[in-house]
Each structure stands twice: as structure tokens, then as C-alpha cells.
Design an enzyme around this catalytic site. Structure first.
Site, PDB file in Angstrom:
ATOM      1  N   HIS A  51      -6.697  -9.048  -6.935  1.00 15.57           N
ATOM      2  CA  HIS A  51      -7.657  -8.136  -6.331  1.00 15.57           C
ATOM      3  C   HIS A  51      -8.968  -8.344  -7.074  1.00 15.57           C
ATOM      4  CE1 HIS A  51      -8.487  -3.783  -4.779  1.00 15.57           C
ATOM      5  NE2 HIS A  51      -9.574  -4.535  -4.769  1.00 15.57           N
ATOM      6  N   ASN A 107      -7.522 -10.969  -2.857  1.00 18.31           N
ATOM      7  CA  ASN A 107      -7.347  -9.678  -2.206  1.00 18.31           C
ATOM      8  C   ASN A 107      -8.581  -8.830  -2.502  1.00 18.31           C
ATOM      9  OD1 ASN A 107      -5.652  -6.721  -3.175  1.00 18.31           O
ATOM     10  ND2 ASN A 107      -6.024  -7.278  -1.067  1.00 18.31           N
ATOM     11  N   ARG A 135      -6.289  -2.653   3.754  1.00 22.08           N
ATOM     12  CA  ARG A 135      -6.515  -1.548   4.681  1.00 22.08           C
ATOM     13  C   ARG A 135      -6.828  -1.995   6.098  1.00 22.08           C
ATOM     14  NH1 ARG A 135     -10.813   1.482   1.196  1.00 22.08           N
ATOM     15  NH2 ARG A 135     -10.904  -0.580   0.223  1.00 22.08           N
ATOM     16  N   MET A 180       0.852  -1.192   0.000  1.00 24.81           N
ATOM     17  CA  MET A 180       0.000   0.000   0.000  1.00 24.81           C
ATOM     18  C   MET A 180       0.884   1.238   0.000  1.00 24.81           C
ATOM     19  SD  MET A 180      -3.010  -1.231   2.653  1.00 24.81           S
ATOM     20  CE  MET A 180      -1.899  -2.146   3.739  1.00 24.81           C
ATOM     21  N   LYS A 189       0.637  -9.525  -9.137  1.00 26.34           N
ATOM     22  CA  LYS A 189      -0.597  -9.049  -8.509  1.00 26.34           C
ATOM     23  C   LYS A 189      -1.392  -8.293  -9.555  1.00 26.34           C
ATOM     24  CE  LYS A 189      -2.419  -6.822  -4.357  1.00 26.34           C
ATOM     25  NZ  LYS A 189      -3.402  -5.889  -4.922  1.00 26.34           N
ATOM     26  N   CYS A 196      -2.374  -1.558 -10.059  1.00 30.75           N
ATOM     27  CA  CYS A 196      -2.551  -0.177  -9.588  1.00 30.75           C
ATOM     28  C   CYS A 196      -3.181   0.674 -10.697  1.00 30.75           C
ATOM     29  CB  CYS A 196      -1.209   0.422  -9.177  1.00 30.75           C
ATOM     30  SG  CYS A 196      -1.352   2.123  -8.587  1.00 30.75           S
ATOM     31  N   GLN A 231       7.663  -5.330  -4.217  1.00 34.96           N
ATOM     32  CA  GLN A 231       6.784  -5.142  -5.364  1.00 34.96           C
ATOM     33  C   GLN A 231       7.379  -4.107  -6.318  1.00 34.96           C
ATOM     34  OE1 GLN A 231       2.850  -3.020  -5.606  1.00 34.96           O
ATOM     35  NE2 GLN A 231       2.085  -5.093  -6.029  1.00 34.96           N
ATOM     36  N   GLY A 259     -11.302  -6.176   0.074  1.00 33.06           N
ATOM     37  CA  GLY A 259     -12.449  -6.152   0.961  1.00 33.06           C
ATOM     38  C   GLY A 259     -12.423  -7.115   2.127  1.00 33.06           C
TER      39      GLY A 259
END
Length: 330
Positions: free
Chosen positions: A167, A207, A230, A14, A135, A96, A66, A209
Site C-alpha cells: 500500500h 495498492n 474500495r 477489507m 502486505k 493495518c 489474510q 488509490g
């Protein structure tokens, strides 16, 4: 189901959050969770201050680097540098959605170029002995999610990638901000579950939620690994039961107070190197979230850690205040 033990639970990369100080802090809570750096571009690795960009504490292992980029030769060199510095895994960011990332032709926009991603990861794998992983999102913009994800994974897997962290949201590169892309596109967990079912030979981590260990454990019935974002940052003590519940380690989890005490020697060393206290304590503000002393903890650190000459006494005093409030509530 085939599982890779080290990837059963990880904390997501992040930007502005998972720096070296945050990772050392999280490591005091969980011994086994795989930690990821913020995304670092291959160009920055090659041309920037490597000690600042890539330096990490030995306590962080297992830790993955990463990378962002789309030029195979540059990514290969950056991957080699990262592996030589001791990272346990090199991950390529294909998820991203920020404008800056798109303008550099990397991140989520690479979902539209699986052939190029295959070339990138092949070049990276050719020069490192540690795992190279990818990712990604489940798709971008108007792509059909199921078709796009299957095509992307098939092509990149043919280049030798065995582990994908997905994700489970589409990324909208036009019309949504990076923040909105973390919330607005609907989650599609069943699509990721189906991908695993269709590709039992691959390691698939999910990934997006996931906010509790209960949710993580439920996902592990369907996929090989869970990545929490998060929630792991904002309420870091959620990681306290990861080692026992996810990794089967019976060692008792440290108390919050013990986590703080474990951080003090690290903070002392960093202060001696000129790191300001609030660069470290900003990551610790959520440690007591949900408890009576949480406000006192956050307030004392927020009001004092930025002051000139602030040292470990600030953290010790904050700990005394939170312990007093918890005792009063009890």
C-alpha cells in the site's frame, strides 16, 4: 518483467466488506481476479469458530487468506489450518493501522520489526506448500519511507518471501484514524516502482488509490500486480473487463443482469442455511452505480432485504425494477 499471472489483479482484504458473500458475488463478475478474505487473527483461527471464520465457497478460487498476528508459532499453525482448508495463498498483514491491531502487536506496527516479521513468515512457510505473501505500507510514523521500505523488504525477503503487496502510503499510528490513514497520507507510487526496479527477482504488487482499470493497466507497466480496494467494492462492475484486459481471457464479460442471475442459486443455498438475505445483498448495492436504475436497485434491496422471510424474490423484483428504469432511459 517477471510476472505471477494469478496476482496481476487482486481485490484487497477489507474488514467488514470482503466476506465470503462478497467474494462469491465478485467472482460472478471476474473469473481470474485474486480475492482476499478480511483479516483474521491467528488467535481467532486457533480458538474461534473456524467454519464461520474461514469457510468459503469453492467458486471463490483463487482466494487468499489474510492473517494477523506476530507470534511465529501461532501464525504457523493458523497458516497450516488455512492451507489445509484449501486457500490458495496465505498473506500476513503488516499494513493495518487500527488501534486494536496495534494493541495486539500486529498490522502496520510490524513495519518497525522486520526481524520479527522474518521469523513469522519463515515459520509459516515451513508448514505450508502454498505461497506465503506479505502486505505492508511504505513505512510508519516518522520513518524515512525509502529507507524503511527497503530495509523491511530486504529482511523479510531474506526469510524466503517472494511476493510483497505494498500500500503506497505511510501509516500514521498516532494521530490518524484507520479511515484517515486510507486517504490523508500521500500516495508514493514512484517509491514502489523503484522498489521493483531495485528487486527484479521479487514480485511487487501495488495498492492504494487505484480506481479504474486504466490506472491498473498503467501500473502494470512498472510492477507485477495491482490490488484494488474500495473501488472494487463500491463500483464492483469495474471488474467486468479485468479478465480480458488484465488476464487476456477473451470470454465476454457477463452483463449486470447475468451477474445477479448467477447469484440466485447461491443466495437460495445460503438462505436455507439461515443466512439473512441482507447479509448477501448489502455487497450487491453498487452493481448498477452510474446507470439510470441504480437508485431503484439500491432502494428496493435496502428496504426489503432485511425483512423477516425475505428471499430471492426480493432480488428478482429489484432486478425487474432496474431493467425497467434502464429501458425507460434508453
Amino acid at each position: 518483467m517477471t510476472t505471477d499471472h494469478s496476482h496481476r489483479f487482486s481485490v484487497a482484504p477489507m474488514m467488514d466488506w470482503t466476506d465470503r458473500h462478497d467474494r462469491v458475488f465478485l467472482r460472478q463478475i471476474s473469473r481470474h481476479a485474486l480475492l482476499y478474505t478480511e483479516m483474521v487473527t491467528a488467535q481467532a483461527v486457533l480458538r474461534g469458530d473456524r467454519a464461520r471464520l474461514l469457510g468459503f465457497d469453492a467458486a471463490e478460487h483463487p482466494v487468499a487468506l489474510q492473517l494477523g498476528g506476530s507470534e511465529p508459532a501461532l501464525l504457523a499453525e493458523a497458516a497450516r489450518i488455512g492451507a489445509d482448508m484449501g486457500y490458495d495463498e496465505i498473506n500476513l498483514n503488516c499494513g493495518c493501522p487500527s488501534d486494536r491491531v496495534q494493541s495486539g502487536r500486529f498490522g502496520a506496527c510490524l513495519m518497525a520489526e522486520p526481524e520479527l516479521v522474518g521469523e513469522c513468515v519463515a515459520a509459516m512457510q515451513a508448514v505450508v506448500s502454498v505461497p506465503v505473501t506479505v502486505k505492508c505500507r511504505i513505512g510508519i510514523d516518522d520513518q524515512d519511507e525509502a529507507e524503511a521500505l527497503a530495509r523491511f523488504v530486504s529482511r523479510v525477503a531474506s526469510a524466503g518471501i517472494r511476493h510483497f503487496i505494498i500500500h503506497a502510503r505511510k501509516a500514521w499510528l498516532k494521530g490518524l484514524s484507520p479511515k484517515e490513514n486510507r486517504d490523508i497520507p500521500p500516495l508514493n507510487y514512484p517509491l514502489v516502482h523503484q522498489l521493483k526496479q531495485d528487486n527484479p527477482h521479487l514480485l511487487i504488487s501495488i495498492n492504494g488509490g487505484i480506481a479504474s482499470l486504466e490506472e491498473a493497466a498503467a501500473q502494470l507497466d512498472r510492477v507485477d500486480g495491482v490490488m484494488m480496494g474500495r473501488a472494487a467494492y463500491q463500483t464492483p462492475y469495474v471488474l467486468a473487463d479485468v479478465d480480458r484486459r488484465i488476464f487476456g481471457d477473451p470470454t465476454p464479460a457477463p452483463s449486470r443482469g447475468r451477474v445477479v442471475e448467477r447469484m440466485l442459486p447461491y443466495i437460495d443455498r445460503q438462505l436455507a442455511q439461515g443466512v439473512p438475505l441482507n447479509a448477501i445483498t448489502r455487497h450487491m448495492l453498487g452493481l448498477y452505480n452510474g446507470l439510470p436504475g441504480a437508485h431503484a436497485w439500491r432502494r428496493h434491496l435496502s428496504e426489503n432485504a432485511h425483512r423477516e422471510g425475505a428471499g430471492v424474490k426480493v432480488v428478482e423484483h429489484a432486478l425487474e425494477r432496474v431493467k425497467d428504469r434502464i429501458s425507460e432511459a434508453a
